[in-house]
Design an enzyme around this catalytic site. Structure first.
Site, PDB file in Angstrom:
ATOM      1  N   ARG A  13       4.894  -4.723  -7.657  1.00 30.90           N
ATOM      2  CA  ARG A  13       4.549  -4.312  -6.284  1.00 30.90           C
ATOM      3  C   ARG A  13       4.317  -2.792  -6.266  1.00 30.90           C
ATOM      4  NH1 ARG A  13       5.687  -0.764  -2.472  1.00 30.90           N
ATOM      5  NH2 ARG A  13       7.922  -1.041  -2.767  1.00 30.90           N
ATOM      6  N   ASP A  14       5.388  -2.028  -6.389  1.00 34.58           N
ATOM      7  CA  ASP A  14       5.255  -0.566  -6.293  1.00 34.58           C
ATOM      8  C   ASP A  14       4.401  -0.023  -7.437  1.00 34.58           C
ATOM      9  OD1 ASP A  14       5.683   1.983  -5.301  1.00 34.58           O
ATOM     10  OD2 ASP A  14       7.841   1.771  -5.167  1.00 34.58           O
ATOM     11  N   HIS A 205      16.284   3.304  -3.837  1.00 37.53           N
ATOM     12  CA  HIS A 205      14.916   3.190  -4.376  1.00 37.53           C
ATOM     13  C   HIS A 205      14.483   4.618  -4.718  1.00 37.53           C
ATOM     14  CE1 HIS A 205      10.759   1.341  -4.309  1.00 37.53           C
ATOM     15  NE2 HIS A 205      10.426   2.590  -4.065  1.00 37.53           N
ATOM     16  N   HIS A 207      12.324   7.558  -6.829  1.00 39.38           N
ATOM     17  CA  HIS A 207      11.110   7.891  -7.579  1.00 39.38           C
ATOM     18  C   HIS A 207      11.390   9.104  -8.451  1.00 39.38           C
ATOM     19  CE1 HIS A 207       7.767   5.289  -6.151  1.00 39.38           C
ATOM     20  NE2 HIS A 207       8.661   4.999  -5.236  1.00 39.38           N
ATOM     21  N   CYS A 238       3.461   5.568  -3.999  1.00 40.78           N
ATOM     22  CA  CYS A 238       2.913   5.147  -2.712  1.00 40.78           C
ATOM     23  C   CYS A 238       1.513   5.719  -2.555  1.00 40.78           C
ATOM     24  CB  CYS A 238       3.810   5.637  -1.583  1.00 40.78           C
ATOM     25  SG  CYS A 238       3.136   5.312   0.044  1.00 40.78           S
ATOM     26  N   ASN A 247       8.349   5.115 -10.004  1.00 36.33           N
ATOM     27  CA  ASN A 247       9.768   4.894  -9.724  1.00 36.33           C
ATOM     28  C   ASN A 247      10.601   5.307 -10.917  1.00 36.33           C
ATOM     29  OD1 ASN A 247       8.121   2.615  -8.367  1.00 36.33           O
ATOM     30  ND2 ASN A 247      10.024   2.678  -7.227  1.00 36.33           N
TER      31      ASN A 247
HETATM   32  N1  COA Z   1      -2.069  -9.391   5.572  1.00 35.42           N
HETATM   33  C1  COA Z   1      -3.423  -9.524   5.503  1.00 35.42           C
HETATM   34  N2  COA Z   1      -4.258  -8.910   6.326  1.00 35.42           N
HETATM   35  C2  COA Z   1      -3.743  -8.146   7.288  1.00 35.42           C
HETATM   36  C3  COA Z   1      -2.358  -7.958   7.413  1.00 35.42           C
HETATM   37  C4  COA Z   1      -1.507  -8.621   6.501  1.00 35.42           C
HETATM   38  N3  COA Z   1      -0.188  -8.482   6.538  1.00 35.42           N
HETATM   39  N4  COA Z   1      -2.128  -7.145   8.451  1.00 35.42           N
HETATM   40  C5  COA Z   1      -3.317  -6.802   8.950  1.00 35.42           C
HETATM   41  N5  COA Z   1      -4.292  -7.409   8.247  1.00 35.42           N
HETATM   42  C6  COA Z   1      -5.743  -7.306   8.452  1.00 35.42           C
HETATM   43  C7  COA Z   1      -6.146  -7.743   9.812  1.00 35.42           C
HETATM   44  O1  COA Z   1      -6.377  -9.118   9.829  1.00 35.42           O
HETATM   45  C8  COA Z   1      -7.424  -6.954  10.004  1.00 35.42           C
HETATM   46  O2  COA Z   1      -8.461  -7.538   9.280  1.00 35.42           O
HETATM   47  P1  COA Z   1      -9.990  -7.462   9.779  1.00 35.42           P
HETATM   48  O3  COA Z   1     -10.361  -6.007   9.740  1.00 35.42           O
HETATM   49  O4  COA Z   1     -10.715  -8.268   8.750  1.00 35.42           O
HETATM   50  O5  COA Z   1      -9.978  -8.039  11.151  1.00 35.42           O
HETATM   51  C9  COA Z   1      -7.093  -5.629   9.341  1.00 35.42           C
HETATM   52  O6  COA Z   1      -6.081  -5.931   8.384  1.00 35.42           O
HETATM   53  C10 COA Z   1      -6.592  -4.580  10.310  1.00 35.42           C
HETATM   54  O7  COA Z   1      -5.534  -5.134  11.064  1.00 35.42           O
HETATM   55  P2  COA Z   1      -4.586  -4.277  12.005  1.00 35.42           P
HETATM   56  O8  COA Z   1      -3.578  -5.150  12.627  1.00 35.42           O
HETATM   57  O9  COA Z   1      -5.432  -3.412  12.904  1.00 35.42           O
HETATM   58  O10 COA Z   1      -3.808  -3.426  10.961  1.00 35.42           O
HETATM   59  P3  COA Z   1      -3.969  -1.884  10.635  1.00 35.42           P
HETATM   60  O11 COA Z   1      -5.353  -1.555  10.228  1.00 35.42           O
HETATM   61  O12 COA Z   1      -3.310  -1.106  11.719  1.00 35.42           O
HETATM   62  O13 COA Z   1      -3.061  -1.799   9.314  1.00 35.42           O
HETATM   63  C11 COA Z   1      -1.138  -2.505   8.078  1.00 35.42           C
HETATM   64  C12 COA Z   1      -1.672  -1.958   9.371  1.00 35.42           C
HETATM   65  C13 COA Z   1       0.355  -2.357   8.067  1.00 35.42           C
HETATM   66  C14 COA Z   1      -1.508  -3.966   7.966  1.00 35.42           C
HETATM   67  C15 COA Z   1      -1.785  -1.790   6.889  1.00 35.42           C
HETATM   68  O14 COA Z   1      -1.724  -0.403   7.105  1.00 35.42           O
HETATM   69  C16 COA Z   1      -1.122  -2.131   5.584  1.00 35.42           C
HETATM   70  O15 COA Z   1      -1.196  -3.257   5.109  1.00 35.42           O
HETATM   71  N6  COA Z   1      -0.502  -1.163   4.951  1.00 35.42           N
HETATM   72  C17 COA Z   1       0.145  -1.372   3.693  1.00 35.42           C
HETATM   73  C18 COA Z   1       1.049  -0.252   3.426  1.00 35.42           C
HETATM   74  C19 COA Z   1       1.717  -0.395   2.105  1.00 35.42           C
HETATM   75  O16 COA Z   1       1.954  -1.471   1.594  1.00 35.42           O
HETATM   76  N7  COA Z   1       2.044   0.756   1.540  1.00 35.42           N
HETATM   77  C20 COA Z   1       2.687   0.848   0.289  1.00 35.42           C
HETATM   78  C21 COA Z   1       4.056   0.337   0.272  1.00 35.42           C
HETATM   79  S1  COA Z   1       5.261   1.392   1.044  1.00 35.42           S
HETATM   80 ZN    ZN Z   2       8.446   3.270  -3.926  1.00 37.96          ZN
END
Ligand code: COA
Ligand code: ZN
Length: 303
Positions: A13-14, A205, A207, A238, A247
């Site tokens: 994952r990370d 956790h 890094h 990240c 990490n």
């Molecule tokens: N799984 C799959 N797709 C997702 C989703 C999920 N959990 N959450 C949102 N989406 C999709 C929506 O369906 C939408 O798709 P579309 O553009 O095709 O319609 C798009 O993502 C945007 O959705 P929205 O609700 O507006 O989310 P956002 O753009 O505000 O993004 C997060 C918010 C949290 C979903 C996004 O920033 C994210 O996944 N971040 C990951 C952060 C991460 O893992 N960081 C590293 C670890 S700390």
């Molecule tokens: Zn981390």
């Protein structure tokens, strides 16, 4: 001080979320199946995030469904919102790792949510997970400092921990997202948290961004922390935090504890073999020390 620690592997994952190349699903599955047989307590398999935000983990369902479920190993996935929770539940994960940031600016960069918005999202996620067997952990990013805001102050961390416990989340991971923590800070904060909330299960956790990963892990251990996230070979970072790197390295952490006489449950030679294979999977050198130097009981012929 604990006599036994639990090592929770986060490399798929990370580690993989910020690799420049997509790692094919079958390589992820083979790696996870090998890791599951080394004695690690938990595997953070993947994240159910937006594929646009984290393209490298767009195969979350395929990986989660293809892996063996080895008895005694907890299989966890990171989840940022309700949609992610629904996807994770459909794959029967053992634990959902909710993620939020202690700092609003990092939360907005990483998740498009302030801490307050994340807490509201968590309440909605808990409602979806209610009645299922899934365990809930919450990861608090930037606990020890934010790359945008600097130190957040202990009062903010205490109040967020209190809010999480108030939601019924008893497993909490203290994340040093960009390696800003120092050992004295870690030991002090962990001691206070364990004293105030002995009923909670805290994970560190760490890094290794500034070379302090092992020192911070040791400081947390000295304070009484028993659970540690770590990444094979030291891979990780990240993608939404400037300067974030890997990490604390799993095999180096296991080596440190085992040399100290603290049981990890991990077969270190087996873990090192898996780390060796990881270099071939990612196609580049890994920063782990023990992988290069061998364990401290390695002996050389004189001369
Ligand atoms: N799984 C799959 N797709 C997702 C989703 C999920 N959990 N959450 C949102 N989406 C999709 C929506 O369906 C939408 O798709 P579309 O553009 O095709 O319609 C798009 O993502 C945007 O959705 P929205 O609700 O507006 O989310 P956002 O753009 O505000 O993004 C997060 C918010 C949290 C979903 C996004 O920033 C994210 O996944 N971040 C990951 C952060 C991460 O893992 N960081 C590293 C670890 S700390
Ligand atoms: Zn981390």
């Amino acid at each position: 001080m604990p006599q036994r620690v639990y090592i929770q592997e986060v490399v798929t994952r990370d580690g993989f979320q910020s690799e420049p190349r997509f790692i094919p699903s079958e390589h992820k599955v083979a790696l996870l199946n090998a890791l599951a047989r080394t004695g690690l307590a938990k595997l953070e398999v993947t994240s159910f995030t937006s594929p646009k935000a984290i393209p490298n983990l767009r195969d979350a369902e395929a990986v989660m469904r293809a892996i063996d479920r080895v008895a005694g190993v907890e299989y966890c996935a990171l989840v940022p919102n309700v949609k992610g929770c629904e996807r994770a539940l459909a794959c029967e994960v053992d634990e959902i790792n909710l993620v939020m940031s202690a700092s609003d600016s990092h939360g907005l960069a990483n998740l498009r949510m302030t801490a307050e918005q994340s807490l509201a999202q968590f309440a909605a996620i808990l409602a979806v997970a209610e009645g299922t067997q899934v365990a809930i952990n919450a990861s608090l990013s930037t606990t020890f400092g934010c790359p945008f805001e600097g130190a957040l102050g202990e009062a903010r961390i205490f109040s967020l921990v209190e809010r999480l416990l108030g939601l019924g989340i008893a497993r909490i991971t203290l994340c040093d997202t960009t390696g800003m923590a120092n050992p004295r800070q870690v030991e002090t904060l962990c001691r206070q948290l364990l004293t105030r909330w002995p009923q909670a299960t805290f994970t560190l956790h760490a890094h290794d961004t500034r070379g302090l990963g092992l020192a911070n892990a040791l400081a947390a251990f000295n304070a009484g922390i028993e659970r540690f996230d770590a990444s094979l070979g030291g891979l990780g970072g990240c993608p939404y935090a400037p300067g974030a790197t890997g990490n604390v390295c799993s095999e180096d952490l296991v080596h440190m504890f085992e040399q100290m006489g603290v049981a990890t449950g991990v077969d270190l030679p087996a873990l090192l073999r898996v780390a060796e294979n990881l270099q071939a999977i990612v196609g580049h050198h890994l920063p782990g020390y023990v992988l290069r130097a061998g364990t401290a009981d390695r002996r050389y012929a004189p001369g």
